[in-house]
Enzyme design. Structure first.
Site, PDB file in Angstrom:
ATOM      1  N   LYS A  61      -5.354 -10.575  -5.847  1.00 48.55           N
ATOM      2  CA  LYS A  61      -6.483 -10.713  -4.923  1.00 48.55           C
ATOM      3  C   LYS A  61      -7.672  -9.868  -5.384  1.00 48.55           C
ATOM      4  CE  LYS A  61      -6.635  -8.422  -0.948  1.00 48.55           C
ATOM      5  NZ  LYS A  61      -7.134  -7.994   0.354  1.00 48.55           N
ATOM      6  N   LYS A  88     -11.267  -4.278  -3.128  1.00 45.05           N
ATOM      7  CA  LYS A  88     -12.144  -3.112  -3.298  1.00 45.05           C
ATOM      8  C   LYS A  88     -11.453  -2.024  -4.111  1.00 45.05           C
ATOM      9  CE  LYS A  88     -13.666  -3.470   1.481  1.00 45.05           C
ATOM     10  NZ  LYS A  88     -12.865  -3.223   2.679  1.00 45.05           N
ATOM     11  N   LYS A 127       0.819  -1.219   0.000  1.00 48.28           N
ATOM     12  CA  LYS A 127       0.000   0.000   0.000  1.00 48.28           C
ATOM     13  C   LYS A 127       0.849   1.265   0.000  1.00 48.28           C
ATOM     14  CE  LYS A 127      -4.329  -1.867   1.307  1.00 48.28           C
ATOM     15  NZ  LYS A 127      -5.540  -1.931   2.056  1.00 48.28           N
TER      16      LYS A 127
END
Ligand code: AQP
Length: 355
Positions: free
Chosen positions: A217, A220, A115
Site C-alpha cells: 500500500k 506515509k 504495526k
C-alpha cells in the site's frame, strides 16, 4: 418509527505528509459526498498518538490536514470540519466501547498485527484499542456512512460489531428510554441505538499501491519517498516519481483482465482513472497496447494538472494558521453539541449518574 438520518463521517490522522493514496481513497471522495450528504470530517489527532506519543509538531500537522481538506474543496460552512481532541465525547465513548469490544476482536485486526510487528507485548494499549476509538468517532454522531480506503474495511466491520453488541446488551434499557431507531439489517428490520454504519469504498483507487512495489500500500510511513506522491510535491517531483515508478516490460494490455497479475500496471491505470474521474475500462480503451514510455508522461501530466492547484491552495491556506484554527474551533463547537446529544442518551442507557 423513524430511520437513522443519513450522515457521513470520516477522518485522517495527522501522522505525516498526505499522499496520493489518502487523496484518492479519502479526500477526493469526501468532496464528492458533500453535495449529497450532511458530512462531518475530522482530523483524528488522538489516533496519531498510537504511532508516536511525543510529537514536536502535532499542532502543525493537524493544521496541515485541515488545510488539505479545505484545499481539496471541502466547504467548512456546509460540512463540520474539526480536530478530534476538541470533542472529548469521542474519548468518553471509546472507553465505553473498550468495555463492549472483546480483546479477541482487537487481536484479529491486521493493521494492529502489521504495526505491532513481532514485539506485540511492547505495543501500546492505544494501538490495540485504536478501532474502538474509531468506532466512537463514527458512532458518537450515529453516522450512517463512512468513506474510507480499502485498508479501513476491517475496522469498519469492527465498528458494526461494537454497535450491534451495544444494541443487544442494552436493548431493554434502550427501549425503556424510547431511544431505539428502526433499521434494516439484511432482510430484517431491527431496533437499536447505534446504526450499523456502511463503509463507502468506491471508485478505481480504493487501494493505491506503492510506486516502488505494486503489492504494498502507498503509505506515509514507507521509508522511500519515491514510493508515494505527496500532496506537497511540486510538478517536477511528481513527474520524476512517475517516471521512476516500477513497471514491467510489457505494454498495457488490451483488456482489463490483462491487468491481473500485473500489480504495478494495475496501480498506475487505477491512479489515472481516479484522477481523470473515469474507469479502469476507459483508460484501457484509450491506452491498451501502448508502452509505459507513452503512458507514464500522460499520467504525469494529468497528475500535475490535478494536484498543482491543490498544492498551491494548501500553501495559501497554510500561510494563515489563524484561519485554519478558526475553522477547527467553530467546527469543534458544532461537533461537540451533536456529540453531547448522543452521550447524554448513552449515559442514561448505561445508567451513569449524570444530573
Ligand atoms: N494507499 C491508500 N489508498 C487508498 N486509500 C488510502 N488511505 C490511506 N492509504 C491509502 C485512506 O486514507 C484515509 C486516511 O488514512 P489515515 O491517515 O487515517 O491512516 P492510514 O491508513 O494509516 O494512512 P497511511 O498513509 O497508510 O499511514 P501509515 O503509513 O501511518 O500507515 C483512510 O480513509 C485510508 O483508508
Amino acid at each position: 418509527m423513524s430511520e437513522f438520518k443519513q450522515l457521513v463521517f470520516s477522518g485522517v490522522q495527522p501522522t505525516g505528509n498526505l499522499h496520493l493514496g489518502n487523496y484518492l481513497g479519502a479526500l477526493q471522495r469526501f468532496v464528492a459526498l458533500q453535495d449529497t450528504y450532511e458530512c462531518i470530517y475530522c482530523v483524528v489527532d488522538l489516533h496519531s498518538l498510537t504511532a508516536t506519543l511525543v510529537h514536536d509538531d502535532l499542532a502543525e500537522q493537524t493544521r496541515a490536514i485541515a488545510a488539505a481538506y479545505l484545499a481539496s474543496g471541502l466547504d467548512p460552512k456546509k460540512n463540520i470540519i474539526f480536530n478530534q481532541s476538541r470533542v472529548p465525547q469521542h474519548a468518553e465513548l471509546a472507553w465505553i466501547f473498550n468495555c463492549v469490544a472483546r480483546i479477541g476482536w482487537m487481536n484479529r485486526m491486521t493493521q494492529f498485527k502489521d504495526k505491532a510487528g513481532k514485539d506485540r507485548e511492547n505495543a501500546s494499549l492505544g494501538l490495540l484499542a485504536y478501532p474502538s476509538l474509531m468506532a466512537a468517532d463514527i458512532l458518537v454522531y450515529r453516522a450512517t456512512h463512512v468513506p474510507v480506503g480499502e485498508d479501513q474495511k476491517q475496522h469498519l466491520e469492527l465498528a458494526r460489531n461494537i454497535a450491534q453488541k451495544f444494541n443487544n446488551d442494552f436493548s431493554e434499557h434502550i427501549a425503556t428510554h424510547g431511544y431505539g431507531v428502526e433499521m434494516e439489517v439484511g432482510e430484517e428490520r431491527v431496533n437499536g441505538f447505534f446504526p450499523l454504519t456502511e463503509p463507502l469504498i468506491e471508485g478505481p483507487a480504493t487501494r493505491v499501491m506503492s510506486l516502488r512495489d505494486g503489492t504494498k500500500k502507498m503509505s506515509k510511513s514507507d521509508p522511500s519517498d519515491l514510493s508515494r506522491i505527496n500532496l506537497m510535491d511540486d510538478a517536477d517531483t511528481i513527474a520524476r516519481k512517475i517516471k521512476k515508478a516500477k513497471t514491467d516490460p510489457e505494454p498495457l494490455p488490451g483488456d482489463v483482465g490483462g491487468l491481473e497479475e500485473r500489480p504495478e500496471a494495475h496501480n498506475l491505470v487505477g491512479i489515472y482513472a481516479a484522477l481523470a474521474g473515469t474507469t479502469v475500462q476507459e483508460v484501457i480503451r484509450d491506452y491498451g497496447g501502448r508502452q509505459f514510455s507513452e503512458f507514464k508522461p500522460a499520467l504525469a501530466e494529468l497528475a500535475v494538472e490535478k494536484m498543482a492547484p491543490i498544492n498551491a491552495e494548501m500553501r495559501r491556506i497554510s500561510a494563515d494558521p489563524g484561519y485554519v484554527d478558526g475553522v477547527l474551533r467553530e467546527g469543534g463547537e458544532r461537533a461537540g453539541a451533536k456529540a453531547e446529544e448522543t452521550m447524554k442518551m448513552v449515559r442514561e442507557i448505561i445508567g451513569l449518574l449524570d444530573n
